[in-house]
Scaffold this motif. Sequence first.
Motif: not given
Length: 275
Positions: A171-177, A210-216, A239-246, A265-272
Amino acid sequence: MPELPEVETARRVLERELSGSRIETVDVRQPRIVARPSASAFGTAVTGRTVAGFGRRGKYLHMHLDGDGTVVVHLRMTGHLSVAEAGAPEAPHTHLCMAMADGRELRFADPRRFGRLWLVATGDEGSCCASGLGLEPWDPRLTGGFLRERLGRSSRAVKACLNDQGIVAGIGNIYSDEILFCAGIRPDTPGNLLSSADFERLAELIPERMGFFTEMNAVTPEEYAEDAGRRYRNTPYLRVYGRAGQPCDVCGTALVRSVVGGRGSVHCPRCQPPA
DNA sequence: GCGAATGTTCGCTT
DNA sequence: CAAGCGAACATTCG
């Protein structure tokens, strides 16, 4: 570039393309990328060997040679591996080429030169990671109880724990988010504030995401060759990585960037919500 | 021109 | 003494 899903993509392509091929020559143009042994000893030892197959552990790729010996590759931030006809145009920052007996080449390129290769005895691949590797995401021992044991007594941010290769490998910085977004947990939450339900959810989501992003990210060797392994097909599913502000795709709230464990790091202040 | 970027290791502080 | 944090590595891209 690469976390576990992208390394697995490369592993599958190389397995199909290069298993059984004989390595005729090894050209190391940037000696410092060979971590062990010396670049010249590496070249001498690999020349003339046959590729037995490819494995992976966390973000480490293993190229097994006939008899004893494994070439271990870590791509770090910007490394990439590709197979091309000898003489075909080369990616910039190509630091190592292995010419195969059939006229193709295995190439390693890396603009930042953080990536490394090792030649180790078969079975000794773990020695390439100083601090040791934890469980693969699909290991049945990766349970809510395991995570509670490893994270639950520490004030360290849960995101830093997910990125710790000694706990879960790959797991790295994209998939931990991405995992924390799906779990509804804010990345800076200290491990000792998580509930048993949080740990159970993480234990399910780690292999699932991790499986989902591997297969995608899966590609044919031809698709992989189009861009020398540099383009990832799974980025549209982030869904969040690289999408700050969206807007969050669940609730529409603007996604927020912060720094957790020294990483963006990017997160949703309401869902998280805060712990 | 400045800041940030998919990772790991080292050294210093707590 | 272990855990945790920031810096360093080197280059590109927005």
